[in-house]
Design a protein around this motif. Structure first.
Motif, mmCIF file in Angstrom:
data_model
loop_
_atom_site.group_PDB
_atom_site.id
_atom_site.type_symbol
_atom_site.label_atom_id
_atom_site.label_comp_id
_atom_site.label_asym_id
_atom_site.label_seq_id
_atom_site.Cartn_x
_atom_site.Cartn_y
_atom_site.Cartn_z
ATOM 1 N N HIS A 173 0.804 -1.231 0.000
ATOM 2 C CA HIS A 173 0.000 0.000 0.000
ATOM 3 C C HIS A 173 0.836 1.281 0.000
ATOM 4 O O HIS A 173 0.391 2.319 -0.477
ATOM 5 C CB HIS A 173 -0.945 0.004 1.214
ATOM 6 C CG HIS A 173 -0.301 0.440 2.492
ATOM 7 N ND1 HIS A 173 0.454 -0.407 3.288
ATOM 8 C CD2 HIS A 173 -0.294 1.655 3.108
ATOM 9 C CE1 HIS A 173 0.885 0.258 4.334
ATOM 10 N NE2 HIS A 173 0.458 1.509 4.263
ATOM 11 N N ASP A 174 2.068 1.213 0.535
ATOM 12 C CA ASP A 174 2.842 2.447 0.684
ATOM 13 C C ASP A 174 3.943 2.613 -0.372
ATOM 14 O O ASP A 174 4.793 3.495 -0.245
ATOM 15 C CB ASP A 174 3.455 2.523 2.085
ATOM 16 C CG ASP A 174 4.292 1.308 2.436
ATOM 17 O OD1 ASP A 174 4.250 0.312 1.668
ATOM 18 O OD2 ASP A 174 4.989 1.336 3.472
ATOM 19 N N TRP A 175 3.922 1.794 -1.407
ATOM 20 C CA TRP A 175 4.913 1.965 -2.462
ATOM 21 C C TRP A 175 4.425 2.997 -3.466
ATOM 22 O O TRP A 175 3.230 3.098 -3.750
ATOM 23 C CB TRP A 175 5.203 0.641 -3.148
ATOM 24 C CG TRP A 175 5.984 -0.295 -2.259
ATOM 25 C CD1 TRP A 175 6.420 -0.038 -0.997
ATOM 26 C CD2 TRP A 175 6.394 -1.619 -2.565
ATOM 27 N NE1 TRP A 175 7.080 -1.110 -0.483
ATOM 28 C CE2 TRP A 175 7.087 -2.107 -1.430
ATOM 29 C CE3 TRP A 175 6.257 -2.436 -3.669
ATOM 30 C CZ2 TRP A 175 7.637 -3.388 -1.382
ATOM 31 C CZ3 TRP A 175 6.812 -3.713 -3.622
ATOM 32 C CH2 TRP A 175 7.492 -4.172 -2.499
ATOM 33 N N ASN A 176 5.369 3.747 -4.011
ATOM 34 C CA ASN A 176 5.028 4.852 -4.906
ATOM 35 C C ASN A 176 4.723 4.329 -6.312
ATOM 36 O O ASN A 176 5.615 3.865 -7.026
ATOM 37 C CB ASN A 176 6.182 5.860 -4.966
ATOM 38 C CG ASN A 176 5.754 7.167 -5.589
ATOM 39 O OD1 ASN A 176 4.829 7.224 -6.394
ATOM 40 N ND2 ASN A 176 6.421 8.247 -5.201
ATOM 41 N N MET A 177 3.459 4.402 -6.698
ATOM 42 C CA MET A 177 3.030 3.945 -8.025
ATOM 43 C C MET A 177 2.380 5.094 -8.800
ATOM 44 O O MET A 177 1.559 4.881 -9.680
ATOM 45 C CB MET A 177 2.044 2.787 -7.882
ATOM 46 C CG MET A 177 2.617 1.540 -7.234
ATOM 47 S SD MET A 177 3.843 0.703 -8.281
ATOM 48 C CE MET A 177 2.805 0.040 -9.575
#
Length: 273
Positions: free
Chosen positions: A140-144
């Motif tokens: 959820h907290d990865w930059n996409m």
């Protein structure tokens, strides 16, 4: 006057009863045959399922995979009619990208990211409904937000089925084979309007304890991990990777009962398409 033995005489009721009995017997035979057939089909399906899960296909490994030339863009007027434009594909809530893996049945697949729960899509499909096969997803907290803003390492998770080569990320295990790997060396990921190409540099059953699931490890750790991924790789790719590069990893189960390893396909960013 002729007489008939009463034992040979049949009343209308007796005849009807015999016909009904014959019909009933035929129906019973039909259902018994259908039941036996169904049991045989289900048994064969279960036997094949067990075989497909545990059988280890013969792969050609420990070979050098020479780097293929970068694929040329396909002219618009030469596109196959069956190819569905990405702009017309369904877009789901919480979808952050589109994934395609060269050579296997992973084509224009949605990449999901729940805003708060890492493993929300582990057993939910793209519509948020229960599915044993889940979805392809990232934490959820990865930059996409864009290709440019991706973290150093992006890991996409998906299910597989033991040693099977069918369905979801099970198909990735075709990359164990050197002949297959030579012909298929690219992964494609689209975010927004940008389609990016990634070059495979390692395919391995990789120890979980090495902690490859880190978005932004230190350069020292990432350099060590790249070396480890290449060392564990089924075949050796002639692809150069440095800690300054962006890395994409497709991760799934190996089929090990201990779950001490994961099957990973590792690729380095190779530019926009």
């Amino acid at each position: 006057m002729e007489t008939q033995d009463e034992n040979t005489l049949h009343s209308p009721n007796q005849t009807e009863g015999d016909e009904e009995s014959g019909k009933g017997s035929g129906i019973r035979v039909f259902f018994q045959t259908a039941l036996v057939t169904l049991v045989i089909i289900l048994s064969a399906y279960l036997v094949y399922g067990v075989y497909d899960y545990y059988h280890e296909p013969q792969f050609q490994t420990n070979e050098i995979i020479k780097e293929l030339p970068a694929p040329s863009p396909t002219p618009e007027n030469h596109k196959q009619e069956s190819e569905e434009p990405e702009s017309t594909l369904p877009h789901y809530e919480n979808q952050v990208g589109i994934l395609t893996v060269d050579g296997v049945d992973v084509t224009n697949e949605p990449i999901m990211q729940h805003p708060t729960e890492d493993e929300y899509y582990l057993y939910k499909n793209e519509e948020g409904k229960y599915s044993i096969w889940g979805s392809y997803y990232v934490y959820h907290d990865w930059n996409m937000s864009s290709i440019e803003n991706l973290d150093k390492v992006t890991v996409i998770f998906g299910h597989s089925n033991g040693n099977s080569l069918h369905r979801k990320f099970s198909v990735l295990k075709n990359f164990k084979d050197a002949n297959f790997a030579r012909q298929h060396q690219y992964i494609y990921m689209t975010i927004g309007e940008e389609k990016s190409r990634w070059k495979i540099f390692a395919v391995a059953d990789y120890p979980v304890e090495n902690n490859y699931v880190q978005a932004n490890p230190s350069d020292e750790f990432l350099e060590w991990e790249i070396e480890q991924m290449k060392a564990y790789s089924y075949n050796q790719y002639e692809v150069e990777v440095t800690p300054e590069d962006k890395i994409l990893i497709l991760s799934t189960c190996t089929g090990s009962n201990q779950y001490e390893t994961r099957f990973i396909v590792c690729a380095v960013y190779d530019g926009l398409c």
